[in-house]
Scaffold this motif. Structure first.
Motif, mmCIF file in Angstrom:
data_model
loop_
_atom_site.group_PDB
_atom_site.id
_atom_site.type_symbol
_atom_site.label_atom_id
_atom_site.label_comp_id
_atom_site.label_asym_id
_atom_site.label_seq_id
_atom_site.Cartn_x
_atom_site.Cartn_y
_atom_site.Cartn_z
ATOM 1 N N PRO A 99 7.741 2.305 16.824
ATOM 2 C CA PRO A 99 7.352 1.727 15.133
ATOM 3 C C PRO A 99 8.282 2.271 14.262
ATOM 4 N N ALA A 100 8.449 1.296 13.618
ATOM 5 C CA ALA A 100 9.622 1.558 11.788
ATOM 6 C C ALA A 100 8.768 2.587 11.430
ATOM 7 N N HIS A 101 7.038 1.663 11.120
ATOM 8 C CA HIS A 101 6.080 2.154 10.522
ATOM 9 C C HIS A 101 4.957 2.014 10.378
ATOM 10 N N PHE A 102 3.841 2.972 10.234
ATOM 11 C CA PHE A 102 2.117 2.736 11.143
ATOM 12 C C PHE A 102 1.496 2.753 9.344
ATOM 13 N N SER A 103 -0.004 2.362 9.422
ATOM 14 C CA SER A 103 -0.494 2.606 8.436
ATOM 15 C C SER A 103 -1.931 2.610 8.966
ATOM 16 N N MET A 104 -2.373 3.421 8.129
ATOM 17 C CA MET A 104 -4.138 3.574 8.179
ATOM 18 C C MET A 104 -5.124 2.596 7.054
ATOM 19 N N VAL A 105 -5.467 1.474 7.969
ATOM 20 C CA VAL A 105 -5.613 0.029 6.623
ATOM 21 C C VAL A 105 -6.885 0.500 6.306
ATOM 22 N N LEU A 106 -7.188 0.909 4.946
ATOM 23 C CA LEU A 106 -8.347 1.322 4.255
ATOM 24 C C LEU A 106 -9.045 0.400 3.538
ATOM 25 N N GLU A 107 -10.703 0.111 3.900
ATOM 26 C CA GLU A 107 -11.177 -0.660 3.483
ATOM 27 C C GLU A 107 -12.659 -0.198 2.038
ATOM 28 N N PRO A 108 -13.041 -1.423 1.354
ATOM 29 C CA PRO A 108 -13.925 -0.657 0.341
ATOM 30 C C PRO A 108 -15.160 0.374 1.307
ATOM 31 N N TRP A 109 -15.412 0.054 2.491
ATOM 32 C CA TRP A 109 -17.242 0.473 3.221
ATOM 33 C C TRP A 109 -16.539 1.706 2.975
ATOM 34 N N TYR A 110 -15.233 2.324 3.105
ATOM 35 C CA TYR A 110 -15.192 3.473 2.856
ATOM 36 C C TYR A 110 -15.698 4.953 1.992
ATOM 37 N N GLY A 111 -15.908 3.799 0.950
ATOM 38 C CA GLY A 111 -16.387 5.068 -0.209
ATOM 39 C C GLY A 111 -14.882 4.980 -1.424
ATOM 40 N N LEU A 133 -0.606 11.581 7.083
ATOM 41 C CA LEU A 133 0.100 11.808 7.655
ATOM 42 C C LEU A 133 1.120 11.979 8.258
ATOM 43 N N PRO A 134 2.006 12.395 8.624
ATOM 44 C CA PRO A 134 3.207 12.428 9.498
ATOM 45 C C PRO A 134 4.379 11.431 9.083
ATOM 46 N N THR A 135 5.710 11.562 8.620
ATOM 47 C CA THR A 135 5.972 10.531 8.143
ATOM 48 C C THR A 135 7.725 10.019 9.493
ATOM 49 N N PRO A 136 8.091 9.066 9.971
ATOM 50 C CA PRO A 136 9.271 8.811 10.722
ATOM 51 C C PRO A 136 10.036 9.566 11.173
ATOM 52 N N GLN A 137 11.201 10.777 9.656
ATOM 53 C CA GLN A 137 11.867 10.949 9.369
ATOM 54 C C GLN A 137 11.238 12.084 9.733
#
Length: 459
Positions: free
Chosen positions: A402-414, A421-425
């Motif tokens: 994968p070229a990129h990975f993301s945790m998608v944050l939403e308002p319920w997290y607060g 996170l680590p980085t690909p490089q």
């Protein structure tokens, strides 16, 4: 809409699970049983260069997912709560949700990286709130084709079976099976009985990190959450190898230095905690709490007998570390790092076992279990997701990494969320730090000279 859903289907194990089959859940699993799903997305820019068509890619993913669900059969099950003394997971092959979608966009629309992808919320199955606690799959998958030929693989997971130490071994096993390798050996284990309470329960260490939630308190918290609808801002920051080394040196030479120097986790978390606390600009006398987790599977032999590496299920011990705002704001960053150092060192067998036993007593009283933190509306907590040591870029389905990975944050997290996170490089030598704060607080964080000294705004 930029993303159009083409189909929604159910994937079940290729070989039916012998019935009846139920899974006993430990108290850590029960505590997170009905939490919202967590979203993550993997971006593969040249996926369709390696297959004959998108249809064949989808068919092969469904096939390999069905086959990996044979050893991972509980992922296809459903919880059962009603009429029982304690919840269980019925391994009934109800299956997982599989969504196929198309995006009217190309990876190049966001430059040479998907770091700034503005449609991430649409790259996962839509519903992340768990509204029916006895009828929700443990995993949902969405495959989205972009105009450029790239695909996004979106997952929504629950913490019951797939916490950080379990979800990545599952993805590794799935991707390897997809490429023709055999199923994992040894197979995953779902036996959480090593984390059971003593009989009778015996609390010898005071429980700091959890509280009992009565029905009245739960109702009050639910109303407060409905009324609290703030505007959040999300920013990502990059910390390269040199910046991390300089931060660790700053802490090791600071007035609160300790031992042989900080770990990378202690250094980065200490910096984040201090700078976000300064950005919030609260009165010095109030308490700010940092929420993070440590594993009972790895590190310092904190649990005996050790949890097997193939164990699949929540095994993390959540810590709620409090500190006065004034101490965080007015003292050197080495003070915050030292707090983490001492807190982690104090996580031993008896502290964890006492917490498990306290949970057992609380559940027997008919109460739920919550974290010992102020409500999100107060903004006095920081919720940390630490994935910096996990192989998030190593899942190869045959289309390249994968070229990129993301945790998608939403308002319920607060208010106040940090994802490390680590980085690909740079792998573990670098960090990508994703922060979600109220807009005014984010403006002040961006003006922090200390934070800017050791990080660079990523996007």
């Amino acid at each position: 809409m930029v993303v159009r859903v083409e189909s929604v289907s159910t994937v079940v194990p290729a070989v039916p699970t012998p019935q009846p089959c139920t899974l006993w859940l430990c108290n850590f699993q029960i505590q997170v049983l009905a939490e919202n799903y967590l979203k993550q997305v993997y971006y593969y820019p040249a996926a369709l260069d390696h297959v004959s068509s998108f249809d064949s890619l989808v068919a092969s993913l469904k096939d390999s997912l069905s086959r990996i669900l044979v050893p991972y059969y509980p992922l296809a099950g459903r919880p059962r709560i009603g009429g029982l003394d304690r919840p269980i997971l019925e391994c009934n092959d109800r299956g997982i949700e599989f969504v196929v979608a198309f995006a009217d966009a190309s990876f190049g629309d966001w430059g040479d990286s998907m770091k700034q992808c503005s449609i991430e919320q649409e790259l996962n199955p839509a519903q992340t709130a768990i509204t029916d606690p006895e009828n929700f799959p443990q995993l949902k998958v969405q495959v989205t084709k972009f105009r450029c030929g790239g695909i996004a693989l979106g997952l929504v997971t629950t913490h019951t079976l797939l916490d950080g130490s379990s979800v990545f071994p599952f993805l590794k096993a799935w991707s390897e099976l997809h490429r023709g390798f055999p199923p994992p050996n040894p197979p995953p284990s779902f036996d959480s009985s090593l984390l059971k309470a003593r009989d009778p329960p015996c609390v010898t260490v005071p429980v700091r990190d959890f509280v009992a939630v009565t029905p009245a308190i739960a109702e009050e918290m639910g109303k407060a959450a409905q009324d609290f609808k703030p505007s959040y801002n999300v920013r990502a920051f990059h910390m390269n190898e040199q910046q991390l080394a300089e931060l660790k040196h700053e802490i090791a030479s600071g007035p609160f230095a300790y031992g042989s120097g900080p770990t990378s986790f202690e250094a980065v978390s200490g910096l984040v905690w201090k700078c976000i606390t300064e950005a919030r600009d609260f009165d010095d006398s109030v308490t700010n709490t940092y929420i993070y987790a440590v594993s009972t599977k790895v590190g310092r032999n904190r649990w005996q007998p050790p949890m097997p590496s193939e164990y699949c299920g929540t095994s993390s011990f959540t810590l709620c570390l409090p500190c006065a705002v004034g101490d965080l704001k007015n003292k050197h960053v080495s003070h915050a790092a030292r707090l983490f150092h001492e807190d982690v060192r104090n996580v031993g067998q008896e502290r964890i076992q006492s917490t498990i036993d306290w949970m057992e007593e609380t559940l027997r009283k008919g109460h739920d279990i919550g974290l010992n933190v102020p409500p999100p509306s107060t903004g006095m907590g920081i919720y940390s997701v630490n994935l910096h040591s996990f192989p998030v870029y190593e899942f190869e389905f045959g289309w390249g990494r994968p070229a990129h990975f993301s945790m998608v944050l939403e308002p319920w997290y607060g208010n106040g969320v940090v994802v490390l996170l680590p980085t690909p490089q740079g792998g573990m030598r670098e960090r990508r730090i994703v922060v979600m704060l109220l807009e005014e607080q984010m403006k002040r964080l961006l003006q922090s000279e200390l934070f800017a000294r050791f990080t660079t705004l990523d996007c």
